[in-house]
Design an enzyme around this catalytic site. Structure first.
Site, PDB file in Angstrom:
ATOM      1  N   GLY A   1      -7.902   1.111   3.802  1.00 23.85           N
ATOM      2  CA  GLY A   1      -6.658   1.975   3.635  1.00 23.85           C
ATOM      3  C   GLY A   1      -5.442   1.435   4.348  1.00 23.85           C
ATOM      4  O   GLY A   1      -5.767   0.351   5.097  1.00 23.85           O
ATOM      5  N   TYR A   2      -4.151   1.853   4.006  1.00 23.67           N
ATOM      6  CA  TYR A   2      -3.190   0.916   4.485  1.00 23.67           C
ATOM      7  C   TYR A   2      -2.229   1.990   5.388  1.00 23.67           C
ATOM      8  O   TYR A   2      -1.776   3.116   4.938  1.00 23.67           O
ATOM      9  CB  TYR A   2      -2.316   0.552   3.185  1.00 23.67           C
ATOM     10  CG  TYR A   2      -3.179  -0.673   2.370  1.00 23.67           C
ATOM     11  CD1 TYR A   2      -2.769  -1.936   3.078  1.00 23.67           C
ATOM     12  CD2 TYR A   2      -4.066  -0.426   1.617  1.00 23.67           C
ATOM     13  CE1 TYR A   2      -3.263  -3.158   2.692  1.00 23.67           C
ATOM     14  CE2 TYR A   2      -4.681  -1.521   1.078  1.00 23.67           C
ATOM     15  CZ  TYR A   2      -4.390  -2.803   1.556  1.00 23.67           C
ATOM     16  OH  TYR A   2      -4.758  -3.847   1.145  1.00 23.67           O
TER      17      TYR A   2
END
Length: 155
Positions: free
Chosen positions: A28-29
């Site tokens: 995820g970012y």
């Protein structure tokens, strides 16, 4: 640390015949901006926090800093990430002295298969396996940070 990485589309699943090791990755970012991205990755029972900079001008090189973090911390940070986590199975394949990492994407990026190779210098020459297709190095829509915002299945 400076990373020099080249990326290619994969034109067949013949890479799987090479006895490659594989593992599942979820990432995820926390930030997915053009000049930098901050990524949380879970691979098996390990967590990682990675910061990547933009490619240097007219270059394949970019800054990358990665640190292993406790799995519990990675799972907590994952809750703060942008929507659309990137999920993939990574195959690690040795070919003529180089390591190719082939990512077979799933979820909203199903159908996309990308190979990466890290080289010591930008002009490095290496033999390309037959299953390696078009080079996509530097094409931003193929960056994992962009795939979380504009998934492959929506292209």
């Amino acid at each position: 640390m400076i990373e020099i990485e080249r990326k290619f589309l994969v034109n067949s699943k013949a890479f799987k015949e090479k006895g490659a090791s594989k593992h599942h990755i979820i990432q995820g970012y926390l930030s997915a901006q053009a000049k930098r991205s901050v990524r949380v990755r879970i691979t098996g029972s390990k967590g990682y926090l990675t910061i990547k900079g933009a490619a240097l001008k007219n270059s394949f090189s970019r800054f990358e800093w990665e640190k292993e973090i406790p799995l519990k911390d990675a799972e907590a940070l994952m809750q703060l990430c942008l929507p659309n986590k990137v999920e993939k199975t990574r195959y690690c394949i040795e070919f003529n002295g180089y390591l190719f990492e082939v990512d077979v994407f799933s979820g909203q990026n199903t159908g996309l298969i990308v190979a990466e190779i890290e080289v010591e210098y930008e002009e490095a020459h290496f033999e390309k396996p037959k299953w390696l297709g078009k080079e996509i190095t530097g094409i931003k829509k193929y960056y994992n940070s962009q795939l979380c915002q504009n998934p492959f299945t929506k292209w």
